[in-house]
Design a protein around this motif. Sequence first.
Motif, PDB file in Angstrom:
ATOM      1  N   GLY A 166      32.464  34.596  -1.557  1.00  0.00           N
ATOM      2  CA  GLY A 166      31.888  33.969  -0.368  1.00  0.00           C
ATOM      3  C   GLY A 166      32.438  34.575   0.908  1.00  0.00           C
ATOM      4  N   GLY A 167      31.891  34.145   1.996  1.00  0.00           N
ATOM      5  CA  GLY A 167      32.330  34.595   3.314  1.00  0.00           C
ATOM      6  C   GLY A 167      31.863  33.605   4.356  1.00  0.00           C
ATOM      7  N   PRO A 168      31.994  33.931   5.617  1.00  0.00           N
ATOM      8  CA  PRO A 168      31.544  33.024   6.681  1.00  0.00           C
ATOM      9  C   PRO A 168      30.055  32.690   6.519  1.00  0.00           C
ATOM     10  CG  PRO A 168      32.831  34.824   7.597  1.00  0.00           C
ATOM     11  CD  PRO A 168      32.580  35.151   6.142  1.00  0.00           C
ATOM     12  N   GLY A 169      29.772  31.410   6.345  1.00  0.00           N
ATOM     13  CA  GLY A 169      28.390  30.971   6.203  1.00  0.00           C
ATOM     14  C   GLY A 169      27.756  31.279   4.862  1.00  0.00           C
TER      15      GLY A 169
END
Length: 172
Positions: A17-20
Motif C-alpha cells: 500500500g501507499g498514500p491513498g
Amino acid sequence: MELRIEATDLPGRTCVGGPGFPAYEDVHVAVQRRGRPAELLDPQPGDAASARWALECEVKRLPDGRPDVTGRYVQGAPGGRFVYLSWVGAEVAGEGRSMFRRAKLMLEAVDRETVEAAAVSGLLVARLGLTDVKGHPLCAAVRPPLVVWRAGEEEGEGAGEETGQETGEGPA
C-alpha cells in the motif's frame, strides 16, 4: 477465433500500500466477463510463473469494413473494444476480497493486418508482463509496446503464416 492471453512477470501475492492506496494480500488476476464484474475467468495467483487465458471470440465487420472482435469477455463499444484483466485480493486492513485494479487490454490497438490474419487462422495472441514500473499489478489501458500481438498458428507447428505487431503506442 480464439483470443489467447499469455502473461508473464506477475507481481506477487501481496501488493504494498501507499498514500491513498491500501495494501492487499492473496492477490489473483483473472479475465472479467462483460457486464458481470464479479464473474472472473480462471483466477491465477499473483505469484505464478505465468498465466494464460483462452477466450472464444468472433470477428464481425463494422459498416466501414473494419474488423470488430466480440465475445462474452470483450468489453466496450465497436471501435473501442478491450478485455479487462481484474486484480482481486484481500485488503490487509479490511475484510473480504475485492477487485482493486484492472488492466484494459486494448483490442482497438491491434493493427488491422494482425486482426485480419487472426480471423483467417483462428488465433489472436496477446503477450504481456503484468508488473508495472513500480512493482504493482499492471493497470490502466495496455497497448503496444506493453503488449505484443500476433496472429497465426502455434509457434513450432509450421503450418500457416504468422503476422505480428511489435511496435505502437505507449501506455495511456
